[in-house]
Design an enzyme around this catalytic site. Sequence first.
Site, PDB file in Angstrom:
ATOM      1  N   ARG A  51      30.054  41.809  -9.123  1.00 36.83           N
ATOM      2  CA  ARG A  51      29.444  42.317 -10.349  1.00 36.83           C
ATOM      3  C   ARG A  51      30.158  43.583 -10.804  1.00 36.83           C
ATOM      4  NH1 ARG A  51      24.787  43.933  -8.633  1.00 36.83           N
ATOM      5  NH2 ARG A  51      25.269  46.146  -8.794  1.00 36.83           N
ATOM      6  N   TYR A 103      27.436  39.732 -38.871  1.00 37.45           N
ATOM      7  CA  TYR A 103      27.064  38.521 -38.129  1.00 37.45           C
ATOM      8  C   TYR A 103      25.552  38.502 -37.886  1.00 37.45           C
ATOM      9  CZ  TYR A 103      26.279  35.741 -33.890  1.00 37.45           C
ATOM     10  OH  TYR A 103      25.765  34.861 -32.969  1.00 37.45           O
ATOM     11  N   ASP A 177      34.056  45.116 -35.151  1.00 39.86           N
ATOM     12  CA  ASP A 177      34.049  43.748 -34.635  1.00 39.86           C
ATOM     13  C   ASP A 177      35.276  43.045 -35.214  1.00 39.86           C
ATOM     14  OD1 ASP A 177      33.664  41.038 -34.092  1.00 39.86           O
ATOM     15  OD2 ASP A 177      31.490  41.155 -34.340  1.00 39.86           O
ATOM     16  N   LYS A 202      35.595  32.825 -29.380  1.00 40.38           N
ATOM     17  CA  LYS A 202      36.261  32.385 -30.604  1.00 40.38           C
ATOM     18  C   LYS A 202      37.772  32.272 -30.386  1.00 40.38           C
ATOM     19  CE  LYS A 202      32.048  32.834 -32.204  1.00 40.38           C
ATOM     20  NZ  LYS A 202      31.294  33.544 -31.168  1.00 40.38           N
TER      21      LYS A 202
END
Length: 399
Positions: A51, A103, A177, A202
């Site tokens: 982690r 978004y 972004d 993406k």
Amino acid sequence: MSEENFGFATRAIHVGQEPDPVTGAVIPALSLATTFKQSAAGVHTGFEYSRTGNPTRNGFEKAVASLECAKYGIAFSSGSATTAAIINLLKSGDHVISIDDVYGGTNRFLSRVANTQGIETSFIDISDSELLKSTIKSNTKLIWIETPTNPTMKMVDIEAIVKTVKSINNEIIVVVDNTFMSPYFQNPITFGADICVNSISKYINGHSDVIMGIAVTNNEKINERLHFIQNSVGAIPSPFDCYLANRGVKTLAVRMRQHEKNALAVAKFLEAHPLVEEVYYPGLESHPQHELAKKQMKGFGAMMSIRIKGNLDTSNKFLSSLKIFTLAESLGGVECLCELPCVMTHAAVPPEQRAKLGITDTLIRLSVGIEETEDIINDLDQALKLANEVSNKKRKMNH
């Protein structure tokens, strides 16, 4: 030559992807280990628990940071988890300014999650510098930019906005972004942004099989804080997803070239089509911010939105008639995708806000893939004609 002097495609293939020092394997091994042996208590090779740090994830973070012209990369289990981590840099009572055409998932988080934590958000047209200046308050801590925006492809001059914000308060964090453009076409860090985020799902991965996000920065303090949040919250990507994304990033340069080639041809075709009212694509001279696109970006990408003639029925018929385009959310994969923002990606945006932004029943978002250009254009043409025929029949029946 040092790595930072290599070209984009070379860095995409080599940075963070050094051959295995033990076996010589050209592709670094996928490390699924959750924990790592220590030679003595507290003495380790840089890895303790997966982690906190994982070799496969670290290599990927290094690669994307290099492509975004940044020093540090911090990967998360999704783009939304990346957004949440960045907002976790703030505290109750802080104020965020976000671009209005953002978004839908970011809008949802800021307006319906962050607000429950005592963080206020103002959604405005950030490209209006005077409006931005008047909206900044003493407790404004973060500016959230998308450029181009999702889905109306509005652009923001990153460098100008950074100068405006920093002249008022140098401590305000500017986030951009960059998902629509990817590091290949735009590097917000080079224009002064403090943090650049990408949805890895993406273009960077590019194969529609990984959910992941990343934040990159040159600011050591922000990097340390985001790594602390990454470890504390634990919203980390799996090593296997990082392995897949590492594979995807190696072909980012060649994919983006074909994406853009197809998109420009499609945009020009649709702009001249009698059944299309408007095309929103920065590569067209008709785009109101075409000059900014040429100045700020190294290319125009493959995302566009179109407004077709008709109504919701027309849109649905158009979408259902497409053969190569797949009706699905997301974007940036090798395949062509299409969607209707008003009922899909932006359904969570309040109706009055959608109307103000122009996210209507006939605004359709296209993610142009890397298939044959002629096939893509022919598919759009036949679907538009079928949708128009249905609309005409309904109009005649109603009369």
